[in-house]
Design a protein around this motif. Structure first.
Motif, PDB file in Angstrom:
ATOM      1  N   ALA A 142       0.838  -1.209   0.000  1.00  0.00           N
ATOM      2  CA  ALA A 142       0.000   0.000   0.000  1.00  0.00           C
ATOM      3  C   ALA A 142       0.871   1.257   0.000  1.00  0.00           C
ATOM      4  O   ALA A 142       0.578   2.231  -0.710  1.00  0.00           O
ATOM      5  CB  ALA A 142      -0.924  -0.010   1.226  1.00  0.00           C
ATOM      6  N   ILE A 143       1.939   1.235   0.762  1.00  0.00           N
ATOM      7  CA  ILE A 143       2.863   2.373   0.831  1.00  0.00           C
ATOM      8  C   ILE A 143       3.445   2.676  -0.549  1.00  0.00           C
ATOM      9  O   ILE A 143       3.493   3.845  -0.987  1.00  0.00           O
ATOM     10  CB  ILE A 143       3.999   2.071   1.841  1.00  0.00           C
ATOM     11  N   ILE A 193       8.603   4.496   5.914  1.00  0.00           N
ATOM     12  CA  ILE A 193       7.384   4.498   6.730  1.00  0.00           C
ATOM     13  C   ILE A 193       6.748   3.103   6.714  1.00  0.00           C
ATOM     14  O   ILE A 193       6.284   2.603   7.742  1.00  0.00           O
ATOM     15  CB  ILE A 193       6.386   5.562   6.225  1.00  0.00           C
ATOM     16  N   GLY A 194       6.763   2.477   5.538  1.00  0.00           N
ATOM     17  CA  GLY A 194       6.214   1.121   5.425  1.00  0.00           C
ATOM     18  C   GLY A 194       6.983   0.128   6.274  1.00  0.00           C
ATOM     19  O   GLY A 194       6.399  -0.723   6.949  1.00  0.00           O
ATOM     20  N   LEU A 195       8.315   0.252   6.251  1.00  0.00           N
ATOM     21  CA  LEU A 195       9.142  -0.641   7.064  1.00  0.00           C
ATOM     22  C   LEU A 195       8.871  -0.425   8.549  1.00  0.00           C
ATOM     23  O   LEU A 195       8.816  -1.380   9.325  1.00  0.00           O
ATOM     24  CB  LEU A 195      10.625  -0.403   6.756  1.00  0.00           C
ATOM     25  N   ALA A 233       0.376   5.702  14.765  1.00  0.00           N
ATOM     26  CA  ALA A 233       1.179   6.005  13.583  1.00  0.00           C
ATOM     27  C   ALA A 233       0.308   6.060  12.333  1.00  0.00           C
ATOM     28  O   ALA A 233       0.450   6.962  11.495  1.00  0.00           O
ATOM     29  CB  ALA A 233       2.285   4.963  13.418  1.00  0.00           C
ATOM     30  N   VAL A 234      -0.614   5.101  12.199  1.00  0.00           N
ATOM     31  CA  VAL A 234      -1.514   5.086  11.044  1.00  0.00           C
ATOM     32  C   VAL A 234      -2.393   6.336  11.056  1.00  0.00           C
ATOM     33  O   VAL A 234      -2.614   6.977  10.013  1.00  0.00           O
ATOM     34  CB  VAL A 234      -2.385   3.807  11.043  1.00  0.00           C
ATOM     35  N   ASP A 247      -5.529   7.373   2.683  1.00  0.00           N
ATOM     36  CA  ASP A 247      -6.159   6.115   2.271  1.00  0.00           C
ATOM     37  C   ASP A 247      -5.342   4.888   2.675  1.00  0.00           C
ATOM     38  O   ASP A 247      -5.670   3.765   2.267  1.00  0.00           O
ATOM     39  CB  ASP A 247      -6.349   6.102   0.748  1.00  0.00           C
ATOM     40  N   LEU A 248      -4.295   5.101   3.456  1.00  0.00           N
ATOM     41  CA  LEU A 248      -3.378   4.010   3.766  1.00  0.00           C
ATOM     42  C   LEU A 248      -4.080   2.821   4.413  1.00  0.00           C
ATOM     43  O   LEU A 248      -3.928   1.673   3.977  1.00  0.00           O
ATOM     44  CB  LEU A 248      -2.251   4.507   4.678  1.00  0.00           C
TER      45      LEU A 248
END
Length: 541
Positions: A203-204, A213-215, A252-253, A264-265
Motif C-alpha cells: 500500500a505504501i 514508513i512502510g518498514l 502512527a496510522v 487512504d493508507l
C-alpha cells in the motif's frame, strides 16, 4: 461432479498368485471383522487382508498372535465402518499406498522412513510395510482410533518421508506407473497471500509514500507463534482472540491518515491483505487419479517449471481428488548417503536390494537404541544433525531433558512444541524437575488433594513420562479412562480438536462434558481439576 473423493485404485494381482497360509486364515476367521474382510464381495478388502496376513509369520512371533489378531480385528471394524459411510472400499487406500511404497523402494531407490503421525497406530500399516513400527511394542500407548475410526468417517491420511535428493526420481517413477494404468499424478499447488506486513508495504508503494514508513509500520505488527497479526487486529483489536489494538501502530496510522498522501493508507492496506500474490508447489502433496487429470482439475506451471494443479487442495478435494503426502527430508537423505558410504567402504554388505539392506542394518526393529555412548553424543551436541532437533528450540530441549531412551527423546520432541500457560511453569521445565526427582510429582499430587487410589490412576497414564502428559494421545487416553471422565472416541476427538486447533467452542464444550461425565462416574472434583488444569490445559497453552 458428485464431489465424492475417489480413492485411486491399483490393479489387483490374479488371486492364484496370492500367498495364502491356511493356518493363519483359520485363525483369522475366528474374528468377526477380519472374517468379514475375507468373505465379503469387495475384492480390495480380500486383497488388503491377504497381504496383511501374509506378513504375520515374518513380523510377529507366535506368542503375540492373539493380541495382534485382536488389534487387526478392531482396525478392520473401523475400515469397514468408514467404507460403508464413504460408499467405497477404504481398503483400497491401503493397497494404493502399499503400491506407492513399493515403487519408491524398488524403482526410485529411495529410503522411506519408519512412519509419521497417526498412521503408526495401525497394525495393518505395519504388516503392509507402510510403517515400520509394531504399534503394540513401543512401550507407549498408540491407540488405533487416532488413525481412522468409524465415528469420524474421514479418508485416511498417511504421510511418508523420502530422501530430499530423490524427490524428482520418486515423482517420475510414480507418474510413470500411474500413467501406465490410465491415470496420472500432479503436484498440489499452493497460493501465497499478502500478510499484514507485506500489505502495508505494498500500500505504501502504491500511494507513493516513503518506503521507510512502510518498514516502520510493518515492524510494529506482532508475530504470534509464527502467525502475523492482521491489520484489523492491530488497529481495532479483536475481543474474540483477546487482542487489544497496538497503540503505537494505531497512532502512527492515524498520524499518516491526516496527511494527504496517507489518508487512504488503512483502507488500501486492508483491501490488499489476504490477496493472492504468488503460486508454488506444495512441499509434499500430490494428487493421484485413475483418469486424465484434466477431467476434474486443471494444470499450470509453478515458477520453477513444475507442473502443478490449478485448483488449491481444498478445491481439488471438492471435485473428488485425494492428496497423498510425500515429504522430502534432509535426514532421510543423510541416512541413505551414509548407508551408501558404508557399502562403498565395505563396512556392511549389500543384501540384494536397498530395502533388504536397510532392513538388515537400519530398521527400527534391529537398530541399537540403548547404547549409552550414542545418547552421550546427542546430549553433548556432537551429533551433526538430529532429526527434529536441529534448531535452537530443539537443541535447548536436548540440553534440558538429556534423553537416554527413545521414549525420552519423543517426550522432548513433543514438549518443545508446548508453550505452556501464561504465569505457570512451562511443561518442559516441569518434566525436567520431575525427572530429576520423581518425588516432586508425588508431592504435588498430594498437594492437589489426590488420594492414594487417584494417584494410582494417574500413575497408570503418566509414570512413563515422568508425570507430564506430553502427547495428544495421552490427553485423550486420560479423558477416556472410566475412572476419570469416561469419554468415548467422538468426545475425545472433540477435546483433541479444541486443544490442537485452538477451537474455543470445542474446547469449552469438552471442558463442560469432562466435568459432567466425571461427576456422573463419581470422580472427585480434585482429580478432575488435576487432570484438566495440570495436564490437558498445558496442551492448549
Amino acid at each position: 461432479f458428485d464431489k465424492v473423493q475417489k480413492i485411486p485404485l491399483t490393479p489387483i494381482p490374479n488371486k492364484k498368485n496370492w500367498y495364502k497360509n491356511d493356518n493363519l486364515y483359520n485363525i483369522a476367521k475366528q474374528y468377526k471383522y477380519i472374517n468379514e474382510m475375507i468373505t465379503n464381495n469387495e475384492s480390495y478388502d480380500k486383497y488388503m487382508i491377504n497381504m496383511a496376513l501374509s506378513k504375520i509369520p515374518k513380523k510377529i512371533v507366535k506368542e503375540d498372535y492373539k493380541e495382534t489378531f485382536e488389534r487387526i480385528d478392531l482396525e478392520c471394524q473401523q475400515i469397514l465402518g468408514v467404507s460403508k459411510v464413504r460408499k467405497q472400499p477404504i481398503s483400497a487406500y491401503f493397497t494404493t499406498m502399499k503400491k506407492n511404497i513399493d515403487i519408491i523402494w524398488e524403482k526410485a531407490e529411495s529410503l522411506i522412513m519408519p512412519g509419521r503421525g497417526s498412521a503408526g497406530a495401525y497394525m495393518i500399516n505395519f504388516l503392509l510395510g507402510i510403517t515400520q513400527l509394531n504399534p503394540l511394542k513401543q512401550g507407549v500407548e498408540l491407540p488405533y482410533f487416532r488413525f481412522i475410526h468409524q465415528s469420524k468417517p474421514e479418508m485416511p491420511d498417511i504421510d511418508i518421508d523420502i530422501c530430499s535428493h530423490k524427490k524428482d526420481k520418486v515423482f517420475y517413477e510414480l507418474r510413470k506407473y500411474y500413467q501406465s494404468i490410465g491415470g496420472d499424478i500432479v503436484r498440489v499447488c499452493t497460493f501465497g497471500t499478502e500478510t499484514a506486513k507485506s500489505a502495508i508495504q505494498t500500500a505504501i508503494r502504491g500511494l507513493h509514500i516513503n518506503s521507510d514508513i512502510g518498514l516502520y509500520l510493518s515492524s510494529l505488527i506482532p508475530v504470534e507463534r509464527g502467525k502475523v497479526w492482521s491489520i484489523h487486529d492491530c488497529y481495532y483489536g479483536n475481543a474474540k482472540n483477546n487482542r487489544k489494538s497496538i497503540t503505537e501502530f494505531k497512532n502512527a496510522v492515524d498520524e499518516y491518515h491526516n496527511d494527504e498522501q496517507g489518508k487512504d493508507l488503512l483502507s488500501v492496506a486492508l483491501k490488499i491483505e489476504g490477496l493472492v500474490n504468488k503460486r508454488s508447489s506444495h512441499a509434499a502433496g500430490v494428487l493421484i487419479v485413475n483418469e486424465p487429470f484434466t477431467k476434474r482439475n486443471a494444470i499450470m506451471k509453478a515458477p520453477n517449471g513444475e507442473l502443478i494443479s490449478q485448483y488449491s487442495l481444498h478445491d481439488a478435494e471438492q471435485v473428488g481428488q485425494i492428496k497423498y503426502d510425500v515429504l522430502c527430508t534432509k535426514a532421510c537423505s543423510c541416512i541413505q548417503l551414509t548407508l551408501e558410504m558404508l557399502l562403498k567402504y565395505k563396512k556392511i554388505q549389500w543384501q540384494g536390494s536397498l530395502q533388504a539392506t536397510y532392513n538388515k542394518y537400519l530398521s527400527p526393529n534391529v537398530i541399537d537404541t540403548k547404547t549409552k555412548e550414542m545418547w552421550d553424543i546427542l546430549n553433548k551436541g556432537e551429533l551433526i544433525s538430529a532429526f527434529q532437533f536441529d534448531s535452537p528450540v530443539g537443541e535447548k530441549a536436548i540440553q534440558m531433558i538429556k534423553p537416554t531412551s527413545l521414549l525420552e527423546a519423543t517426550d522432548a520432541n513433543n514438549l518443545m512444541r508446548l508453550m505452556g500457560q501464561e504465569g505457570k511453569e512451562p511443561p518442559m521445565d516441569k518434566y525436567v524437575r520431575y525427572k530429576k526427582d520423581i518425588n516432586e510429582w508425588y508431592k504435588e499430587m498430594k498437594e492437589a488433594h489426590l488420594n492414594s487410589n487417584e494417584i494410582e490412576i494417574v500413575k497408570k497414564h503418566l509414570l512413563n513420562n515422568y508425570g507430564v502428559c506430553s502427547t495428544q494421545e495421552g490427553m485423550m487416553m486420560l479423558s477416556m479412562d472410566n475412572k476419570i471422565s469416561g469419554f468415548d472416541v467422538p468426545e475425545s476427538n472433540i477435546l483433541r480438536a479444541g486443544v490442537s486447533k485452538k477451537n474455543k467452542e470445542k474446547y469449552e464444550k469438552a471442558h463442560k462434558l469432562f466435568y459432567e461425565k466425571g461427576k456422573q462416574l463419581g470422580t472427585r472434583k480434585e482429580l478432575l481439576d488435576y487432570i484438566w488444569n495440570g495436564q490437558i490445559a498445558m496442551q492448549k497453552g
